[in-house]
Design an enzyme around this catalytic site. Structure first.
Site, short mmCIF file in Angstrom:
data_model
loop_
_atom_site.label_atom_id
_atom_site.label_comp_id
_atom_site.label_asym_id
_atom_site.label_seq_id
_atom_site.Cartn_x
_atom_site.Cartn_y
_atom_site.Cartn_z
N HIS A 49 20.09 27.98 -24.16
CA HIS A 49 20.12 28.44 -22.69
C HIS A 49 19.91 29.79 -22.53
O HIS A 49 20.66 30.31 -21.44
CB HIS A 49 21.26 27.71 -22.03
CG HIS A 49 21.32 26.21 -22.04
ND1 HIS A 49 20.82 25.30 -21.28
CD2 HIS A 49 21.50 25.21 -23.20
CE1 HIS A 49 20.79 24.20 -21.48
NE2 HIS A 49 21.10 24.03 -22.62
N HIS A 53 15.27 29.53 -18.75
CA HIS A 53 15.25 28.58 -19.49
C HIS A 53 15.18 27.21 -18.83
O HIS A 53 15.70 27.07 -17.55
CB HIS A 53 16.31 28.58 -20.43
CG HIS A 53 17.53 28.17 -19.78
ND1 HIS A 53 18.38 29.20 -19.23
CD2 HIS A 53 18.31 27.16 -19.46
CE1 HIS A 53 19.25 28.79 -18.93
NE2 HIS A 53 19.69 27.20 -19.25
N ASP A 55 16.59 23.07 -18.50
CA ASP A 55 17.58 22.45 -18.90
C ASP A 55 17.02 20.86 -19.00
O ASP A 55 16.31 20.43 -18.28
CB ASP A 55 18.79 22.25 -18.04
CG ASP A 55 19.74 23.34 -17.87
OD1 ASP A 55 19.55 24.13 -18.93
OD2 ASP A 55 20.87 23.26 -17.14
N HIS A 59 21.59 17.70 -21.79
CA HIS A 59 22.11 18.86 -21.77
C HIS A 59 23.37 18.48 -21.20
O HIS A 59 24.86 18.76 -21.65
CB HIS A 59 21.62 19.78 -20.99
CG HIS A 59 22.60 21.05 -20.53
ND1 HIS A 59 23.10 21.64 -21.60
CD2 HIS A 59 22.67 22.00 -19.44
CE1 HIS A 59 23.69 22.87 -21.18
NE2 HIS A 59 23.49 22.93 -20.02
N HIS A 171 23.73 19.52 -11.46
CA HIS A 171 23.06 19.40 -12.76
C HIS A 171 23.02 17.87 -12.97
O HIS A 171 22.15 17.34 -13.32
CB HIS A 171 24.12 19.88 -13.91
CG HIS A 171 23.78 21.39 -14.30
ND1 HIS A 171 24.41 22.33 -13.66
CD2 HIS A 171 22.85 21.78 -15.16
CE1 HIS A 171 23.97 23.45 -14.30
NE2 HIS A 171 23.00 23.24 -15.21
N GLU A 183 16.48 27.60 -14.79
CA GLU A 183 17.70 28.69 -14.24
C GLU A 183 17.33 29.98 -14.65
O GLU A 183 16.43 30.25 -15.58
CB GLU A 183 19.12 28.28 -15.09
CG GLU A 183 19.58 26.82 -14.64
CD GLU A 183 20.80 26.38 -15.48
OE1 GLU A 183 20.41 26.52 -16.89
OE2 GLU A 183 21.41 25.52 -15.03
ZN LIG Z 1 20.62 25.74 -18.88
#
Ligand SMILES: [Zn+2]
Length: 222
Positions: A49, A53, A55, A59, A171, A183
């Site tokens: 991360h 990056h 996700d 995650h 998330h 992010e």
């Molecule tokens: Zn992340």
């Protein structure tokens, strides 16, 4: 299609990359050199991360798809930049912020929430970013959006400086729907042209929960 201009929406990856509290910054050290080996190469130690990056659902979800199981279509699409600038630190962004862009919030769109907080990157203030209320992320998912980008460390609040943030609603909303979150985007203000195309392909990291991306917006000649 020809590309007129490519806007870089990514932070550099290096020892000064600002990471999530508790994560470790990248370590890059020489492994071969021109003088000794005839070529340069480096050894890289990275959190999955790091920097700008993506996700993957894994995650946050034990049985969620891993990075290399996601369709690549998730990592590109027409960019919809939602203006959420001018907010105070740690302000929740409610679903009303989406309204001006409601017609564009459709399956396949890459929704990029611009808080302008990237200007604080590299300082402690960067941790105190505005964040998406859970209902805002759920509203995006209900419209079929599966690609959410933010110019902050996280779409949820970041625990730091005595703030014990442990609500990961945004998330869970996006990743729980099989989507991805990009992010630490930056320079979303540079997307000042019509019909921008977003791309942010992650490394094809086996069983990955996330990986750095080179996020860009393309101005396409028609
Ligand atoms: Zn992340």
């Amino acid at each position: 299609m020809a590309v007129e201009r490519v806007v870089d929406l990514s932070h550099p990856v290096g020892p000064r990359t600002q990471v999530f509290p508790g994560d470790e910054p990248p370590q890059i050290s020489p492994s071969c050199s021109l003088a000794a080996d005839g070529y340069n190469s480096v050894r890289i130690r990275l959190s999955s991360h790091t920097g700008t990056h993506a996700d993957a659902p894994y995650h946050f979800l034990a049985d969620g798809p891993r990075l290399d199981e996601l369709p690549l279509e998730l990592f590109c699409g027409p960019a919809v930049v939602v203006d959420a600038t001018g907010l105070e630190p740690r302000t929740a962004i409610g679903p009303g912020a989406l309204e001006p862009w409601a017609d564009l919030l459709v399956p396949g769109a890459a929704v990029l929430v611009r808080t302008g907080w990237d200007r604080h990157y590299g300082t402690e203030r960067y941790y105190d970013h505005p964040y998406l209320a859970g209902e805002t992320a759920r509203a995006l998912v209900e419209r079929g959006v599966r690609t959410l980008g933010v110019d902050t460390l996280s779409p949820d609040q970041t625990p730091y400086g005595g703030v014990e943030a442990d609500d990961w609603s945004a998330h869970h909303a996006v990743l729980g729907a099989g989507g991805t979150i990009i992010e630490n985007l930056c320079r979303l203000d540079r997307i000042d042209f019509a019909d921008p195309w977003f791309c942010a392909f992650p490394l094809r990291l086996s069983s990955g929960d996330g990986a750095p991306v080179r996020a860009v917006a393309m101005d396409r000649r028609r």
